[in-house]
Design a protein around this motif. Structure first.
Motif, short mmCIF file in Angstrom:
data_model
loop_
_atom_site.label_atom_id
_atom_site.label_comp_id
_atom_site.label_asym_id
_atom_site.label_seq_id
_atom_site.Cartn_x
_atom_site.Cartn_y
_atom_site.Cartn_z
N ARG A 99 21.70 85.59 67.72
CA ARG A 99 21.75 84.10 66.73
C ARG A 99 21.63 83.16 67.53
O ARG A 99 21.16 82.10 67.23
CB ARG A 99 23.01 84.33 66.01
N LEU A 100 22.08 82.87 68.67
CA LEU A 100 21.92 81.77 69.59
C LEU A 100 20.69 81.40 70.25
O LEU A 100 20.19 80.34 70.20
CB LEU A 100 22.91 81.83 70.73
N ILE A 380 30.93 80.38 69.56
CA ILE A 380 29.74 79.88 69.59
C ILE A 380 28.69 81.00 69.17
O ILE A 380 28.35 81.91 69.89
CB ILE A 380 29.21 79.41 70.93
N ASN A 382 25.91 80.47 66.74
CA ASN A 382 24.66 79.80 66.37
C ASN A 382 24.16 78.44 66.95
O ASN A 382 25.21 78.02 67.51
CB ASN A 382 24.53 79.50 64.65
N LYS A 383 23.00 78.22 66.86
CA LYS A 383 22.62 76.84 67.63
C LYS A 383 23.39 75.56 66.98
O LYS A 383 23.77 74.65 67.62
CB LYS A 383 21.15 76.63 67.89
N THR A 384 23.20 75.66 65.70
CA THR A 384 23.68 74.52 64.69
C THR A 384 24.63 75.21 63.56
O THR A 384 24.31 76.34 63.47
CB THR A 384 22.60 73.72 64.23
N SER A 388 28.80 77.07 65.74
CA SER A 388 27.91 76.73 66.64
C SER A 388 28.02 75.97 67.72
O SER A 388 29.42 75.57 68.11
CB SER A 388 26.97 75.99 65.72
#
Ligand code: UTP
Length: 403
Positions: A99-100, A380, A382-384, A388
């Motif tokens: 996901r990241l 953490i 996801n990126k956003t 995130s």
């Protein structure tokens, strides 16, 4: 049964094509195929029924207020245990962090703003708080990696000099891999003579650790604090948590946060037929989700954050116990009929994973230990957006970490 017949019996004839492989490659490929656990692979047809089957009732735990009152007492017990070498930390870092979306191990992700601050580095900083509280006593850190990221992770720690942590206390071990299938149950290849393998979930951490000689190198360890790589705010080997679990006489402790609202998507600790168990948010009926306990809080409100303290003796007893296999839809890179590697944009197959949360039940008893989410939970994923890099940065700043 010969391998060819076995493959045919399982509808996997496509794996028999070995054109272009050298004798050595063929040998390796066949030996991998021989070791396939067909019981697991066949689960794609009839996934295990993983819904809670027993009678579910709320579990009692230590609330933030109760912990605050007894903090010094717990802390003393915890510090003594850590100084006596009874506590080790286990960092689960074998995941792929899809996901990241970074190709490197998640712990190598730089979350800094004005200077670099890697996720691994922040976790080590958190560990130093305990080392300092224990008068400079280091405690063991066992890091679980997978074949996909082991070398890179080890090299990174070496390059960064373990961020100042005493490397004599750090050990790495590698988890197992599991094959993936497409939606018709066909095993996927990621290269010629190479099954598409991925880490088999975080539930196998103890059986993987137990196979190594790490435990015999640290014979005094009685408790293992297992934690995820991605919660940069978490307290590791937190003496108060350690002390409270030891004093409780339970075989496991679980850090939990109060659910923010009845339908929040977190697994909650409960009792299932008298055993501690984690029930997923989708398994809670509306009635259960909204039920209130005698203290006025939601009755099922202890959300787990993947930070557990496990008793080692009990882990040894259950090392060979079966835990459920989750069949999970994922994007799996695969070799198509033309022999080209395809990186799918959407989910195209199933992976087979066991989860650490399913071990709680086997432990037999568990102390829910409530912590404040704004101080100890900044995952953490996801990126956003939710969970995130952005949200973790905000929470780190709130807790005084200079980014
Ligand atoms: P996640 O459930 O977030 O999975 O793992 P993931 O693979 O890292 O990320 P996504 O779902 O692909 O985005 C929770 C913790 O368990 C570890 C992860 O490294 C993380 O610390 N984990 C997960 C393993 O150690 N091994 C695994 O096979 C899976």
């Amino acid at each position: 049964m010969k391998l060819e017949e076995t493959l045919k019996a399982h509808g996997q004839e496509h794996l028999l094509n070995t054109k272009g492989l050298s004798e050595e490659e063929k040998r390796e490929y066949f030996s991998r195929l021989e070791s396939i656990d067909w019981n697991t692979v066949e689960l794609w047809k009839n996934p295990e029924d993983l819904s809670g089957k027993g009678e579910i009732v709320p579990i009692e735990g230590l609330t933030v207020q109760e912990i605050e009152k007894r903090k010094e007492e717990f802390k003393k017990v915890g510090i003594e245990a850590i100084r006596a070498g009874k506590v080790a930390a286990v960092l689960l870092a074998g995941g792929q962090g899809t996901r990241l979306g970074s190709s490197s191990p998640k712990g190598m992700y730089d979350i800094g703003v004005t200077h670099s601050l890697y996720i691994f580095e922040q976790l080590i900083h958190n560990m130093f708080d305990v080392v300092n509280a224990c008068g400079g006593t280091f405690f063991p850190l066992f890091i679980m990696t997978s074949d996909k990221n082991d070398q890179e992770t080890r090299a990174f720690f070496e390059e960064k000099n373990y961020f100042g942590y005493d490397k004599n206390y750090v050990r790495f071990f590698v988890q197992d891999m599991a094959p993936s299938v497409d939606f018709n149950g066909k095993l996927l290849l990621e290269g010629k003579g190479k099954l598409a393998l991925s880490p088999n979930g975080n539930g196998g951490w103890y059986s993987s650790l137990h196979r190594t000689n790490i435990e015999s190198e640290f014979p005094n360890v009685e408790w293992l604090n297992v934690f995820a790589v991605d919660n940069v705010l978490q307290r590791i080997a937190d003496p108060v948590f350690v002390g409270a679990t030891l004093e409780s006489g339970k075989l496991c402790g679980a850090k939990v946060v109060r659910k923010a609202e009845p339908r929040e998507k977190v697994g909650v600790l409960c009792l299932e037929d008298g055993q501690p168990s984690v029930i997923e948010y989708y398994e809670l009926t509306d009635e259960m989700a909204n039920a209130k306990g005698p203290d006025g809080y939601l009755a099922y409100s202890f959300g787990v954050i993947l930070n557990y303290l496990f008793n080692r003796k009990r882990l040894v007893e259950i090392a060979n116990a079966r835990i459920p296999v989750h069949v999970v839809k994922k994007k799996v890179p695969y070799l198509n009929e033309k022999g080209e590697l395809v990186k799918p944009e959407v989910e195209n197959g199933y992976k087979f994973e066991t989860l650490v949360v399913d071990m709680v039940r086997l432990m037999g008893s568990c102390l829910p230990f409530e912590v404040k989410r704004e101080h100890e939970f900044a995952p953490i994923k996801n990126k956003t957006g939710v969970d995130s890099v952005e949200s973790a940065r905000e929470l780190l700043t709130l807790n005084g970490v200079k980014l």
